[in-house]
Design a protein around this motif. Structure first.
Motif, PDB file in Angstrom:
ATOM      1  N   THR A  56       5.841  -1.834  -2.418  1.00  0.00           N
ATOM      2  CA  THR A  56       6.092  -2.703  -1.268  1.00  0.00           C
ATOM      3  C   THR A  56       6.045  -4.169  -1.685  1.00  0.00           C
TER       4      THR A  56
ATOM      5  N   SER B 156       2.306   2.943  -3.819  1.00  0.00           N
ATOM      6  CA  SER B 156       3.070   2.569  -2.635  1.00  0.00           C
ATOM      7  C   SER B 156       2.892   1.085  -2.307  1.00  0.00           C
ATOM      8  N   GLN B 157       1.671   0.604  -2.394  1.00  0.00           N
ATOM      9  CA  GLN B 157       1.403  -0.809  -2.134  1.00  0.00           C
ATOM     10  C   GLN B 157       2.126  -1.697  -3.145  1.00  0.00           C
TER      11      GLN B 157
END
Length: 89
Positions: A19, A15-16
């Protein structure tokens, strides 16, 4: 470490990364739009203003709003080209 913990960690890292990649890609789209617009408008202050002004040709949204996707970048570049050729003012 349990399998659930490892899976959660991997998910968080993924997820990081997604992003960060999205932010990087948006920055690339913004730079590309600025390059095209600078050629038409002539100076960076005018380009910066144009990017944040609502535009009727873009259904009232700002060009900068669209620069989070390749399709949005294409719309902005198409509009810049229309302005360049006198099709839209």
């Amino acid at each position: 470490m349990s399998e659930a913990t490892i899976t959660a960690d991997i998910s968080a890292i993924k997820s990081q990364l997604e992003t960060e990649i999205s932010k990087y890609q948006a920055e690339i789209y913004l730079r590309q739009a600025k390059i095209h617009a600078l050629d038409v408008f002539g100076d960076s202050d005018t380009v910066e203003s144009w990017l944040i002004e609502k535009n009727p040709a873009l259904d009232g949204v700002t060009p900068a709003t669209l620069l989070d996707s390749a399709a949005g970048l294409e719309q902005v570049i198409d509009l810049v080209n229309a302005i360049r050729h006198g099709v839209y003012m």
